[in-house]
Enzyme design. Structure first.
Site, PDB file in Angstrom:
ATOM      1  N   GLU A   1      -9.884   7.358   4.093  1.00  0.00           N
ATOM      2  CA  GLU A   1      -8.889   6.850   5.033  1.00  0.00           C
ATOM      3  C   GLU A   1      -8.173   8.006   5.741  1.00  0.00           C
ATOM      4  O   GLU A   1      -8.073   9.098   5.236  1.00  0.00           O
ATOM      5  CB  GLU A   1      -7.860   5.999   4.281  1.00  0.00           C
TER       6      GLU A   1
ATOM      7  N   ASP B   1       0.852  -1.186   0.000  1.00  0.00           N
ATOM      8  CA  ASP B   1       0.000   0.000   0.000  1.00  0.00           C
ATOM      9  C   ASP B   1       0.895   1.246   0.000  1.00  0.00           C
ATOM     10  O   ASP B   1       2.113   1.176   0.217  1.00  0.00           O
ATOM     11  CB  ASP B   1      -0.976  -0.024   1.193  1.00  0.00           C
TER      12      ASP B   1
HETATM   13  C1  BGC Z   1      -5.190   2.996   0.298  1.00  0.00           C
HETATM   14  C2  BGC Z   1      -5.503   1.987  -0.782  1.00  0.00           C
HETATM   15  C3  BGC Z   1      -5.373   2.601  -2.137  1.00  0.00           C
HETATM   16  C4  BGC Z   1      -4.033   3.271  -2.283  1.00  0.00           C
HETATM   17  C5  BGC Z   1      -3.834   3.963  -3.611  1.00  0.00           C
HETATM   18  C6  BGC Z   1      -3.917   3.723   0.026  1.00  0.00           C
HETATM   19  O1  BGC Z   1      -3.664   4.733   0.938  1.00  0.00           O
HETATM   20  O2  BGC Z   1      -5.148   2.346   1.546  1.00  0.00           O
HETATM   21  O3  BGC Z   1      -6.788   1.449  -0.601  1.00  0.00           O
HETATM   22  O4  BGC Z   1      -5.577   1.636  -3.122  1.00  0.00           O
HETATM   23  O5  BGC Z   1      -3.872   4.229  -1.274  1.00  0.00           O
HETATM   24  O6  BGC Z   1      -4.556   5.122  -3.699  1.00  0.00           O
HETATM   25  C1  BGC Z   2      -3.322   9.863  -2.663  1.00  0.00           C
HETATM   26  C2  BGC Z   2      -4.140   8.659  -2.252  1.00  0.00           C
HETATM   27  C3  BGC Z   2      -3.403   7.919  -1.185  1.00  0.00           C
HETATM   28  C4  BGC Z   2      -3.069   8.848  -0.038  1.00  0.00           C
HETATM   29  C5  BGC Z   2      -2.309   8.124   1.021  1.00  0.00           C
HETATM   30  C6  BGC Z   2      -3.064  10.732  -1.454  1.00  0.00           C
HETATM   31  O1  BGC Z   2      -2.334  11.847  -1.803  1.00  0.00           O
HETATM   32  O2  BGC Z   2      -3.930  10.574  -3.677  1.00  0.00           O
HETATM   33  O3  BGC Z   2      -4.407   7.829  -3.319  1.00  0.00           O
HETATM   34  O4  BGC Z   2      -4.136   6.835  -0.761  1.00  0.00           O
HETATM   35  O5  BGC Z   2      -2.389  10.002  -0.471  1.00  0.00           O
HETATM   36  O6  BGC Z   2      -1.694   8.978   1.919  1.00  0.00           O
END
Ligand code: BGC
Ligand code: BGC
Length: 668
Positions: free
Chosen positions: A535, A339
């Site tokens: 998230e 991830d």
């Molecule tokens: C998330 C994933 C996601 C990835 C790419 C991560 O932070 O936990 O679910 O696929 O980012 O965006």
């Molecule tokens: C990205 C997301 C990723 C996240 C994690 C963002 O800047 O666009 O895809 O999951 O950072 O920290």
């Protein structure tokens, strides 16, 4: 670890490998395990592997394919191999970088668009994909290996302007309709392919236990059997047979135990015994593997088997689960992607170097920005013996295998995209059907639903005219924030859908309801909502309560403005989780949990209103995918107010009556 124990462990593995015929080099792994055991992970004793059921379905290994994989990998230099194991974000890399560094994969993280154009068209996406692909096929490698582009299409192709957004997984869980889920997978795959993208980071198979988690809406249900069934259907929908121009590679994520973290903390610690890990959190992976899923994304969480201490082993460093169980016992022969920058969280690791993660079984590393330093450092890690070459070869073989299987070597995805119709990213009718099925009727004590069309209607609430609030996180942007209705280009808010259904002249909208003479109307629809989150930002951190009104007092105020005046109030709640809402339910005659329906709120109007001939046109069929809390602190649904599976319909009613509203603080 005494050597004899390792031997036992690996003879168990070898047997599993023979049975499955899919362990690429058991002998290399054996040698590897003795020298490079990840210290904090216990060796997989045979009995710890035997606890994992294996499916009876024999895996077919394809000797011709394997020979091609071996031939390609055997002619690669170390730099080329590490390049293949690297995944960068399109904001941080150019096609020329890809050519020079043999990059294996790119992604567009949430809210990343071609040239950072918010409104990039499918053709713009495909053009960028074509440029990256062409670059990957113009290197000085002995065999050109095409790049694979992955995207978070988690409820439709959600980063793309003009794409239809389906209900988030929580709503699909309410629908209890595996065939619908498969059709949504199909539709999403087609949308991705129309933009030149051939890999989708979905489905999420978290079996969420605690509604505090800000990713609860990415989970279908707390019921492992439902998640397992949906996983198989979703993957079949996305992947098809991997050969058609409308198929994509799917990702089962996040492996493993993401839905079980202590108090629902994002990226937290999952404190469960192995038996629970298998019976609850791993069930979706069984479904996905049955459907031949080609990639698995590792999870940020840790697994703390005994519950002792601050935190257990980070999943990214868990060799037992990633390698011994997933790839060995369960026979997974695709690849594991890490991830976003997750490797840096493993003990002793940095963002650009983590031998423990690669040795544990991570095959491709998502290092969105620091990909160049990662390649440099990882080449060095191999040279100094911290990662054995056998492990690198296995990782690259897995990546090449998936690229071969999914037809990437045969055609530039931009060319296939160009052959698709411009509206391939839209599928409003399917989304509207999904929305209808996802609605859960919690209460209709006075049987005010379905509403007649000839009424004078007052609509209140901040959710009524907002595509952003009805879509939630992972919608156009990462968190789903900073969006106006114009940012969606397609779809209908509930207000628009209601106006279309009964005629705009019958509808008055006031966001707050303040100062309105409610008695002038025959009914009120209040559309309340959590505001978008994803998230990291969406958790309701302990000891905050699950009371919706505590977080969004404006919604309670809107209901206070319209309720208790003799005019029936129908409340529709947009939320990414089940919430304590007794005060809102008490102020409503009917109450509908609508989850995060996406762009097609017309599906809600379809159910709320009678047909022109006065008959009900669509009854409620949705059932709660998670328990609905009884008290403000009941984030795990102990003694639920409404049990998982609860849901009324026009035909099946039950009086809810007045519910207690007191807000006791959460006990520490
Ligand atoms: C998330 C994933 C996601 C990835 C790419 C991560 O932070 O936990 O679910 O696929 O980012 O965006
Ligand atoms: C990205 C997301 C990723 C996240 C994690 C963002 O800047 O666009 O895809 O999951 O950072 O920290």
């Amino acid at each position: 670890m005494p050597r004899s124990r390792w031997k036992h462990a690996f003879s168990g593995l070898a047997i599993a490998a023979m049975l499955w015929g899919s362990w690429p080099s058991v002998r290399a792994q054996e040698a590897h395990s003795e020298t490079f055991a990840t210290p904090q992970v216990a060796a997989a004793a045979p009995e710890r592997l035997a606890l994992w059921p294996v499916s009876a379905r024999a895996r077919q290994s394809d000797p011709l394919l394997e020979a091609r994989v071996a031939a390609i990998v055997s002619r690669m230099t170390l730099e080329q191999k590490i390049g293949q194991m690297t995944q960068a974000d399109i904001r941080s890399i150019t096609p020329e970088d890809v050519r020079r560094h043999y990059i294996g994969s790119i992604l567009n993280g949430g809210g990343a668009w071609p040239n950072m154009q918010r409104r990039a068209s499918p053709a713009d996406w495909a053009a960028l994909s074509g440029a990256f692909y062409t670059a990957s096929m113009s290197t000085d490698m002995a065999t050109q290996v095409p790049i694979i582009w992955g995207t978070d299409a988690v409820h439709g192709h959600n980063n793309v302007y003009g794409a239809t957004l389906f209900p988030h997984n929580i709503g699909l869980g309410a629908a209890r309709d595996p065939d619908l889920v498969q059709r949504i997978g199909r539709s999403t795959a087609r949308a991705a392919r129309a933009t030149g993208i051939t890999w989708v980071f979905a489905p999420t198979l978290a079996v969420v236990q605690d509604q505090r988690w800000g990713r609860s809406y990415e989970s279908f249900s707390s019921d492992p059997a439902l998640v397992r069934d949906y996983a198989a259907h979703y993957v079949r929908g996305l992947q098809g047979d991997l050969n058609a121009a409308s198929d994509v590679v799917a990702t089962a994520k996040h492996f493993l135990g993401d839905g079980g973290t202590f108090r629902g903390a994002d990226q937290g610690d999952t404190r469960v015994p192995l038996s629970d890990l298998i019976a609850t959190h791993a069930q979706g992976y069984y479904g996905a593997l049955e459907a031949n899923v080609q990639t698995v994304m590792a999870s940020y969480n840790s697994w703390n088997e005994t519950g002792a201490g601050e935190r257990g082993v980070r999943m990214h460093a868990n060799r037992y689960l990633l390698t011994d169980v997933l790839k060995g016992r369960l026979g997974f022969d695709g690849f594991v992607v890490s991830d976003w920058n997750a490797i840096e969280q493993a003990p002793g690791c940095r963002r650009t170097s983590c031998p423990d993660a690669i040795n544990a079984g991570i095959d491709m590393v998502m290092v969105p920005e620091d990909w160049l330093a990662f390649i440099r450092d990882t080449v060095e890690d191999v040279r100094r013996g911290a990662i054995p070459m056998s492990r690198i070869d296995d990782a690259v073989s897995r990546i090449v295998r998936v690229k071969l299987r999914s037809g990437l070597f045969d055609a530039n995805p931009a060319a296939t995209a160009a052959a698709m119709p411009a509206d391939a990213i839209a599928d409003a009718e399917l989304a509207r059907e999904a929305v209808r099925e996802s609605l859960v009727l919690l209460k209709d004590d006075r049987r005010v639903l379905p509403l007649r069309r000839g009424i004078r209607l007052l609509v209140v609430g901040k959710g009524a005219d907002s595509l952003s609030l009805q879509s939630g996180g992972w919608s156009r942007t990462w968190q789903g924030t900073e969006n106006t209705n114009e940012d969606f280009a397609t779809g209908e808010t509930l207000l628009t859908a209601i106006q279309r259904t009964i005629g705009p002249e019958r509808v008055t909208y006031s966001e707050t309801g303040a100062g309105i003479n409610v008695r002038r109307f025959d009914a009120v629809i209040a559309v309340l909502a959590e505001t978008p989150y994803a998230e990291m930002r969406g958790d309701i951190a302990f000891p905050a309560t699950l009371s919706h009104s505590a977080r969004y007092p404006e919604d309670l105020a809107a209901l206070d403005a319209v309720s208790g005046q003799g005019v029936p109030v129908v409340t529709v709640l947009y939320s990414g989780r089940t919430l304590f809402a007794n005060d809102l339910i008490n102020r409503s005659d009917a109450f509908v949990a609508a989850w995060l329906p996406g762009t097609e709120a017309g599906g809600i109007a379809d159910v709320l209103f009678r047909a022109p001939n006065g008959r009900a046109q669509h009854d409620f069929t949705g059932r709660l995918p998670f328990a609905w809390p009884r008290t403000p602190c009941d984030s795990v649904g102990h003694g639920a107010r409404f049990q998982i599976g609860y849901g009324l319909s026009y035909a099946r009613q039950r009086r809810v009556g007045r519910l207690p509203e007191a807000l006791a603080p959460c006990a520490q």
